[in-house]
Design a protein around this motif. Structure first.
Motif, short mmCIF file in Angstrom:
data_model
loop_
_atom_site.label_atom_id
_atom_site.label_comp_id
_atom_site.label_asym_id
_atom_site.label_seq_id
_atom_site.Cartn_x
_atom_site.Cartn_y
_atom_site.Cartn_z
N VAL A 118 0.70 -1.23 -0.15
CA VAL A 118 0.02 0.13 0.15
C VAL A 118 0.95 1.05 0.05
O VAL A 118 1.72 1.48 0.93
CB VAL A 118 -0.93 0.11 1.19
CG1 VAL A 118 -1.80 1.40 1.25
CG2 VAL A 118 -1.80 -1.13 1.28
N LEU A 119 0.74 1.95 -1.09
CA LEU A 119 1.76 3.43 -1.16
C LEU A 119 0.91 4.52 -0.38
O LEU A 119 0.09 5.14 -0.83
CB LEU A 119 1.70 3.82 -2.60
CG LEU A 119 2.32 2.60 -3.56
CD1 LEU A 119 1.99 3.08 -5.13
CD2 LEU A 119 3.73 2.22 -3.26
N ALA A 120 1.67 4.34 0.77
CA ALA A 120 1.06 5.55 1.81
C ALA A 120 2.16 6.56 2.01
O ALA A 120 2.12 7.30 3.22
CB ALA A 120 0.82 4.70 2.95
N GLY A 121 3.01 6.87 1.00
CA GLY A 121 4.08 7.70 1.39
C GLY A 121 4.05 9.22 0.89
O GLY A 121 4.80 9.75 0.77
N GLY A 122 2.69 9.39 0.28
CA GLY A 122 2.55 10.48 -0.46
C GLY A 122 2.68 11.82 0.55
O GLY A 122 2.42 11.55 1.58
N LEU A 123 2.62 13.17 -0.15
CA LEU A 123 2.87 14.10 0.61
C LEU A 123 1.15 14.77 1.01
O LEU A 123 0.97 15.82 1.75
CB LEU A 123 3.42 15.30 0.12
CG LEU A 123 4.92 14.87 -0.14
CD1 LEU A 123 5.88 15.83 -0.86
CD2 LEU A 123 5.63 14.51 1.25
N ASN B 75 4.13 1.07 2.48
CA ASN B 75 5.29 1.95 2.09
C ASN B 75 4.95 3.28 2.67
O ASN B 75 4.17 3.89 2.14
CB ASN B 75 5.27 2.07 0.57
CG ASN B 75 6.44 3.25 0.02
OD1 ASN B 75 5.94 4.10 -0.70
ND2 ASN B 75 7.55 3.21 0.50
N ALA B 76 5.76 3.98 3.54
CA ALA B 76 5.56 5.19 4.13
C ALA B 76 7.04 5.70 4.63
O ALA B 76 7.74 4.91 4.94
CB ALA B 76 4.55 5.27 5.08
N ASN B 77 7.19 6.96 4.36
CA ASN B 77 8.53 7.59 5.05
C ASN B 77 8.10 8.20 6.47
O ASN B 77 6.94 8.39 6.81
CB ASN B 77 9.02 8.51 4.05
CG ASN B 77 9.28 7.97 2.91
OD1 ASN B 77 10.17 6.88 2.69
ND2 ASN B 77 8.60 8.34 1.78
N GLY B 78 9.15 8.52 7.11
CA GLY B 78 9.11 9.08 8.44
C GLY B 78 8.77 8.01 9.59
O GLY B 78 9.20 6.81 9.45
N ASP B 79 8.17 8.59 10.56
CA ASP B 79 8.11 7.69 11.86
C ASP B 79 7.21 6.47 11.44
O ASP B 79 5.74 7.01 11.25
CB ASP B 79 7.67 8.40 12.99
CG ASP B 79 7.66 7.70 14.29
OD1 ASP B 79 7.86 6.34 14.54
OD2 ASP B 79 7.34 8.42 15.39
N PRO B 80 7.53 5.35 11.56
CA PRO B 80 6.53 4.25 11.09
C PRO B 80 5.63 3.89 12.51
O PRO B 80 4.55 3.27 12.31
CB PRO B 80 7.72 2.85 11.21
CG PRO B 80 8.60 3.48 11.91
CD PRO B 80 8.98 4.62 11.73
N ALA B 81 5.89 4.65 13.70
CA ALA B 81 4.96 4.36 14.94
C ALA B 81 3.36 4.74 14.54
O ALA B 81 2.52 4.20 15.08
CB ALA B 81 5.58 5.12 15.93
N ASP C 8 -1.12 12.33 6.70
CA ASP C 8 -1.35 10.72 6.14
C ASP C 8 -2.48 10.73 5.44
O ASP C 8 -3.52 10.44 6.28
CB ASP C 8 -0.79 9.99 6.96
CG ASP C 8 0.76 9.96 7.65
OD1 ASP C 8 1.47 9.68 6.81
OD2 ASP C 8 0.82 10.00 8.86
N LYS C 9 -2.61 10.85 4.27
CA LYS C 9 -3.85 10.64 3.49
C LYS C 9 -4.67 9.44 4.05
O LYS C 9 -5.94 9.39 4.18
CB LYS C 9 -3.84 10.75 1.86
CG LYS C 9 -5.01 10.72 1.30
CD LYS C 9 -4.94 11.53 -0.04
CE LYS C 9 -3.90 10.91 -0.88
NZ LYS C 9 -3.85 11.23 -2.26
N PRO D 1 10.75 10.43 -4.73
CA PRO D 1 10.97 10.39 -5.94
C PRO D 1 9.63 9.76 -6.51
O PRO D 1 9.45 9.72 -7.67
CB PRO D 1 12.13 9.62 -6.34
CG PRO D 1 12.24 8.73 -5.27
CD PRO D 1 12.12 9.39 -4.18
N GLY D 2 8.45 9.65 -5.68
CA GLY D 2 7.19 9.07 -6.28
C GLY D 2 6.90 7.68 -5.92
O GLY D 2 7.58 7.02 -5.66
N PRO D 3 5.74 7.24 -6.56
CA PRO D 3 5.39 5.85 -6.43
C PRO D 3 6.29 4.93 -6.71
O PRO D 3 6.43 3.82 -6.44
CB PRO D 3 3.88 5.93 -7.14
CG PRO D 3 3.99 7.02 -7.97
CD PRO D 3 4.98 8.20 -7.42
N LEU D 4 7.09 4.96 -8.14
CA LEU D 4 7.96 4.07 -8.33
C LEU D 4 9.10 3.68 -7.22
O LEU D 4 9.29 2.82 -7.09
CB LEU D 4 8.70 4.58 -9.58
CG LEU D 4 8.01 4.39 -10.86
CD1 LEU D 4 8.85 5.10 -12.12
CD2 LEU D 4 7.76 2.90 -11.06
N ALA D 5 9.38 4.68 -6.61
CA ALA D 5 10.09 4.34 -5.56
C ALA D 5 9.68 3.55 -4.49
O ALA D 5 10.12 2.56 -3.92
CB ALA D 5 10.81 5.72 -4.61
#
Length: 225
Positions: free
Chosen positions: A10-15, A52-58, A23-24, A76-80
């Motif tokens: 699940v791509l959850a790393g967008g801004l 898939n998410a950046n920052g604090d995983p908690a 976090d949308k 760099p986007g969803p491909l990353a």
């Protein structure tokens, strides 16, 4: 049908700029986070799920799922995010040669998504597969072979950011769904989209069912005597 050879990410790393930041996938829809809706549909279809998410995983700790950050800097986007999942599968689940990518803001995903994408890939003899509804492709909703992870890494390091441009180089099949009465790939990008998703849920349209027929009462519409 559960695919025993597939990992979902699940791509959850967008801004989430259009949603006002944050976090949308944790925004509420019908009293539950969007992520709950995505997982309820995706998890029964695959062998395992990662976020898939950046920052604090908690902040995702309640889900008990591995949280895999981008392996490349500067978002760099969803491909990353896809590459991060391919790398995670290679390192931790080498028995899963496929990764199904899913946006974290699509609450109405088809319940046969993994099976249909695999069918399309096998039918067309392509290494990749992508979902399409009403003729519109949805590049972030795709099926990826772990075997292509080094090719994807090289492309990202070379500056590639567009999913469809990269997948076209390798060959991609499409699995089709109708776009109505509710597009199964509806995504909640902004607050008004959440309101529309609430309406679709209230009318029971989220699984492609037509709206219920409202029968008139025996005297409805008649002029009283």
């Amino acid at each position: 049908m559960r695919r025993a050879d597939t990992l979902a990410v699940v791509l959850a790393g967008g801004l989430a700029r259009r949603m006002g930041g944050g976090d949308k996938p944790l925004r509420l829809l019908a009293g539950r986070p969007l992520l709950d809706h995505v997982l309820a549909r995706a998890a029964p279809q695959v062998a395992a799920v990662v976020l898939n998410a950046n920052g604090d995983p908690a902040r995702f700790a309640a889900y008990g799922l591995p949280v895999v950050p981008d392996g490349l800097p500067d978002h760099p986007g969803p491909l990353a995010g896809v590459l991060a999942a391919l790398d995670w599968a290679a390192a931790h689940r080498p028995d899963l040669p496929w990764v199904l990518s899913l946006p974290g803001d699509c609450p109405f995903l088809p319940r046969d998504l993994a099976a249909r994408l695999h069918e399309a890939r096998a039918r067309e003899g392509a290494p990749l597969a992508c979902a399409r509804s009403g003729g519109q492709a949805h590049p972030p909703v795709g099926l990826w072979p772990v075997a292509l992870r080094e090719a994807l890494r090289a492309a990202l390091l070379g500056g590639e950011r567009k999913i469809d441009r990269w997948t076209a180089r390798h060959g991609i099949a499409h699995a089709d769904w109708p776009a109505g009465p509710c597009d199964p790939f509806f995504n909640a990008n902004a607050p008004e989209d959440l309101a529309e998703a609430e309406r679709l849920l209230a009318q029971g349209l989220q699984d492609g069912r037509p709206p219920p027929i409202r029968l008139l009462e025996p005297n409805a519409g008649r002029t009283p005597p």
